[in-house]
Design an enzyme around this catalytic site. Structure first.
Site, mmCIF file in Angstrom:
data_model
loop_
_atom_site.group_PDB
_atom_site.id
_atom_site.type_symbol
_atom_site.label_atom_id
_atom_site.label_comp_id
_atom_site.label_asym_id
_atom_site.label_seq_id
_atom_site.Cartn_x
_atom_site.Cartn_y
_atom_site.Cartn_z
ATOM 1 N N GLY A 11 0.870 -1.178 0.000
ATOM 2 C CA GLY A 11 0.000 0.000 0.000
ATOM 3 C C GLY A 11 0.906 1.226 0.000
ATOM 4 O O GLY A 11 1.678 1.422 0.934
ATOM 5 N N ASN A 14 -1.349 7.118 1.727
ATOM 6 C CA ASN A 14 -0.913 8.110 2.718
ATOM 7 C C ASN A 14 -0.023 7.509 3.793
ATOM 8 O O ASN A 14 1.046 8.044 4.107
ATOM 9 C CB ASN A 14 -2.135 8.764 3.373
ATOM 10 C CG ASN A 14 -2.792 9.777 2.456
ATOM 11 O OD1 ASN A 14 -2.168 10.278 1.514
ATOM 12 N ND2 ASN A 14 -4.050 10.095 2.716
ATOM 13 N N ILE A 122 -2.052 -2.800 9.376
ATOM 14 C CA ILE A 122 -2.639 -1.513 9.774
ATOM 15 C C ILE A 122 -4.055 -1.368 9.210
ATOM 16 O O ILE A 122 -4.890 -0.644 9.757
ATOM 17 C CB ILE A 122 -1.751 -0.329 9.282
ATOM 18 C CG1 ILE A 122 -0.332 -0.447 9.850
ATOM 19 C CG2 ILE A 122 -2.373 1.011 9.671
ATOM 20 C CD1 ILE A 122 0.584 0.727 9.494
ATOM 21 N N SER A 123 -4.342 -2.075 8.107
ATOM 22 C CA SER A 123 -5.641 -1.930 7.431
ATOM 23 C C SER A 123 -6.791 -2.181 8.411
ATOM 24 O O SER A 123 -6.709 -3.055 9.279
ATOM 25 C CB SER A 123 -5.746 -2.938 6.287
ATOM 26 O OG SER A 123 -4.603 -2.881 5.458
ATOM 27 N N ARG A 155 -2.505 9.042 21.523
ATOM 28 C CA ARG A 155 -3.592 10.032 21.617
ATOM 29 C C ARG A 155 -3.932 10.282 23.082
ATOM 30 O O ARG A 155 -4.047 11.434 23.517
ATOM 31 C CB ARG A 155 -4.819 9.531 20.839
ATOM 32 C CG ARG A 155 -4.561 9.560 19.350
ATOM 33 C CD ARG A 155 -5.664 8.929 18.514
ATOM 34 N NE ARG A 155 -5.349 9.121 17.092
ATOM 35 C CZ ARG A 155 -5.758 8.348 16.100
ATOM 36 N NH1 ARG A 155 -6.527 7.295 16.363
ATOM 37 N NH2 ARG A 155 -5.420 8.599 14.851
ATOM 38 N N HIS A 179 -9.537 -2.040 18.171
ATOM 39 C CA HIS A 179 -9.306 -0.687 17.649
ATOM 40 C C HIS A 179 -10.637 -0.122 17.139
ATOM 41 O O HIS A 179 -10.828 0.111 15.961
ATOM 42 C CB HIS A 179 -8.277 -0.778 16.514
ATOM 43 C CG HIS A 179 -7.792 0.540 16.024
ATOM 44 N ND1 HIS A 179 -7.433 1.576 16.848
ATOM 45 C CD2 HIS A 179 -7.583 0.996 14.756
ATOM 46 C CE1 HIS A 179 -7.035 2.603 16.117
ATOM 47 N NE2 HIS A 179 -7.126 2.273 14.848
HETATM 48 N N1 APR Z 1 -2.552 -4.564 -2.775
HETATM 49 C C1 APR Z 1 -1.772 -3.512 -2.491
HETATM 50 N N2 APR Z 1 -2.221 -2.267 -2.273
HETATM 51 C C2 APR Z 1 -3.541 -2.074 -2.356
HETATM 52 C C3 APR Z 1 -4.441 -3.129 -2.647
HETATM 53 C C4 APR Z 1 -3.883 -4.421 -2.846
HETATM 54 N N3 APR Z 1 -4.657 -5.474 -3.143
HETATM 55 N N4 APR Z 1 -5.687 -2.611 -2.642
HETATM 56 C C5 APR Z 1 -5.588 -1.299 -2.376
HETATM 57 N N5 APR Z 1 -4.278 -0.961 -2.207
HETATM 58 C C6 APR Z 1 -3.688 0.340 -1.958
HETATM 59 C C7 APR Z 1 -4.437 1.483 -2.628
HETATM 60 O O1 APR Z 1 -4.213 1.515 -4.022
HETATM 61 C C8 APR Z 1 -3.878 2.686 -1.893
HETATM 62 O O2 APR Z 1 -2.748 3.242 -2.549
HETATM 63 O O3 APR Z 1 -3.721 0.699 -0.583
HETATM 64 C C9 APR Z 1 -3.436 2.100 -0.537
HETATM 65 C C10 APR Z 1 -4.163 2.713 0.648
HETATM 66 O O4 APR Z 1 -3.765 4.040 0.743
HETATM 67 P P1 APR Z 1 -4.760 5.221 1.163
HETATM 68 O O5 APR Z 1 -6.015 5.113 0.367
HETATM 69 O O6 APR Z 1 -4.001 6.493 1.122
HETATM 70 O O7 APR Z 1 -5.131 4.833 2.678
HETATM 71 P P2 APR Z 1 -4.287 5.070 4.019
HETATM 72 O O8 APR Z 1 -4.693 6.352 4.632
HETATM 73 O O9 APR Z 1 -2.844 4.824 3.738
HETATM 74 O O10 APR Z 1 -4.909 3.906 4.939
HETATM 75 C C11 APR Z 1 -4.741 2.544 4.610
HETATM 76 O O11 APR Z 1 -4.912 1.857 6.908
HETATM 77 O O12 APR Z 1 -5.529 2.994 8.855
HETATM 78 C C12 APR Z 1 -5.941 2.130 7.843
HETATM 79 O O13 APR Z 1 -8.289 2.633 7.674
HETATM 80 C C13 APR Z 1 -7.050 2.739 7.021
HETATM 81 O O14 APR Z 1 -7.639 0.693 5.934
HETATM 82 C C14 APR Z 1 -6.966 1.916 5.763
HETATM 83 C C15 APR Z 1 -5.466 1.667 5.617
#
Ligand code: APR
Length: 313
Positions: A11, A14, A122-123, A155, A179
Site C-alpha cells: 500500500g 498516505n 494496519i488496514s 492520543r 481498535h
Molecule cells: N494490494 C496492495 N495495495 C492495495 C491493494 C492491494 N490489493 N488494494 C488497495 N491498495 C492500496 C491502494 O491503491 C492505496 O494506494 O492501498 C493504498 C491505501 O492508501 P490510502 O487510500 O491512502 O489509505 P491510508 O490512509 O494509507 O490507509 C490505509 O490503513 O488505517 C488504515 O483505515 C485505514 O484501511 C486503511 C489503511
C-alpha cells in the site's frame, strides 16, 4: 558481512508513503513500496522522490516502487496498509466488505514471497484484518501483529499531557482492546512521571479524555476527510524497529491470544514484548474490574466482526 534489512510496504498511499519516509530517515532498511498495477506509478514516483530526499539528507537506503510481488521476495518485515481508509461518517467496521478481499489477496501473495517476514497489519477494521492475514498465511503467531494500541496510547498521552500542562515525554499511557469505539484506555496504568493519572486530573477531565481518545481517529477524519497517517505510520515504525533491532519493547499491539486475558483464537490489543523473535510474549497486566468489563465488551465487538469475515469465506 551483514546484509541490509528489507522492508516491504504493501500500500503506497498516505500511510505507506509516510512509512517509507520514516524507514529511510532511520535507515531501518531498504524499502519496497508496493501497490496495485493502476497505482504502480504513484509508488514509483513516491520512491524516487524519497530517494532524492535521502540524497539530500545523507541516508543510505534504496526505495523501490513496484506492483510486482516478486520484488518482495525475502522481505524481513512487511507493513500492510492495503485497502481503503474511512470516509467521514464511516466506522472502521464499515470497511470490512472492501478490505476483506484485499487483505486476503495480500496475505496469499505475502505467504508465497516472504513467509518469514514479521507482518504488521494496519488496514481496518484492524483486529479482523490481522486475524484474516494470519488465517490465510498460516504464519506463526509471533510473526503477525496489528498496529493500534501504540497509536491510541499516543492520543491518550497527548490529551493527558495537554490537560495536565506537562511534557508528553513524562506521560505513559496504555490503551488495550479492539481498535474501535469501545477500545479500553487503561487509566490504572497511565501515569504522569510515575504518578497515577487519577492523582493528577479530575474524574471529569479523565472521562472527557477517554471519550476523545476513543474518537481520536474520527476527529481527524472529520477534519481531513480521510484517515490520519503521520501518527499511524510512526506507531508501526516503533513495532518494526523493535523487531529489527531486537529492542524487547513493551508495546500495546493487536496480538494472537491463546488464553491470555481469558481469550482464545482472537487478535486484540494487549501489551506485548517485541524483539528479534517478533511478538516474544503477551504480558498480562492487572486490570480493575471496570477495565476488565470494558475489555470484555470490546472483545465481543471484535469477535462479531471476525464472525462476519468467517461467514464470507
Ligand atoms: N494490494 C496492495 N495495495 C492495495 C491493494 C492491494 N490489493 N488494494 C488497495 N491498495 C492500496 C491502494 O491503491 C492505496 O494506494 O492501498 C493504498 C491505501 O492508501 P490510502 O487510500 O491512502 O489509505 P491510508 O490512509 O494509507 O490507509 C490505509 O490503513 O488505517 C488504515 O483505515 C485505514 O484501511 C486503511 C489503511
Amino acid at each position: 558481512m551483514s546484509v541490509r534489512k528489507r522492508i516491504g510496504l504493501i500500500g503506497a498511499g498516505n500511510i505507506g508513503g509516510e512509512l517509507a519516509r520514516l524507514c529511510a530517515e532511520e535507515e531501518l532498511g531498504d524499502v519496497v513500496l508496493f501497490d496495485v498495477p493502476s497505482r504502480e506509478n504513484l509508488a514509483k514516483g513516491k520512491a524516487l522522490d524519497l530517494e532524492q530526499d535521502c540524497a539530500l539528507r545523507g541516508r543510505d537506503v534504496s526505495i523501490q516502487g513496484t506492483s510486482n510481488w516478486r520484488d518482495l521476495e525475502g522481505a524481513d518485515v512487511v507493513v500492510i496498509t492495503a485497502g481503503v481508509p474511512r470516509k467521514p461518517g464511516q466506522s472502521r467496521d464499515d470497511l470490512v466488505a472492501t478490505n476483506l478481499p484485499i487483505i486476503r489477496n495480500v496475505a496469499a501473495n505475502a505467504k508465497a514471497v516472504c513467509p518469514g517476514a514479521f507482518a504488521i497489519v494496519i488496514s481496518n477494521p484492524l483486529d479482523a484484518m490481522v486475524y484474516e492475514y494470519r488465517r490465510v498465511t498460516g504464519a506463526p503467531r509471533n510473526l503477525v501483529a496489528g498496529m493500534a494500541g501504540i497509536l491510541d496510547g499516543s492520543r491518550l498521552a497527548l490529551f493527558v499531557a495537554r490537560e495536565a500542562g506537562v511534557s508528553v515525554k513524562d506521560v505513559r499511557a496504555m490503551v488495550l482492546g479492539g481498535h474501535g469505539d469501545d477500545m479500553v484506555p487503561v487509566l490504572s496504568m497511565t501515569t504522569v512521571h510515575g504518578a497515577p493519572v487519577a492523582a493528577v486530573l479530575s474524574p471529569e477531565k479523565l472521562a472527557a479524555i477517554v471519550v476523545r481518545t476513543r474518537k481520536g481517529g474520527g476527529e481527524i477524519l472529520a477534519l481531513m476527510g480521510t484517515s490520519a497517517y503521520f501518527a499511524p505510520a510512526s506507531s508501526a515504525i516503533a513495532m518494526a524497529r523493535a523487531y529489527l533491532r531486537d529492542e524487547k519493547r513493551l508495546l500495546p499491539c493487536a496480538a494472537y491470544l491463546d488464553g491470555q486475558y481469558g481469550y482464545r483464537d482472537i487478535f486484540m490489543g494487549v501489551p506485548v514484548v517485541i524483539g528479534g523473535g517478533g511478538i516474544e510474549r503477551v504480558v498480562e497486566i492487572p486490570l480493575t474490574f471496570e477495565e476488565k468489563s470494558m475489555l470484555d465488551k470490546s472483545g465481543e465487538s471484535v469477535k462479531s466482526i471476525v464472525e462476519v469475515c468467517r461467514r464470507t469465506l
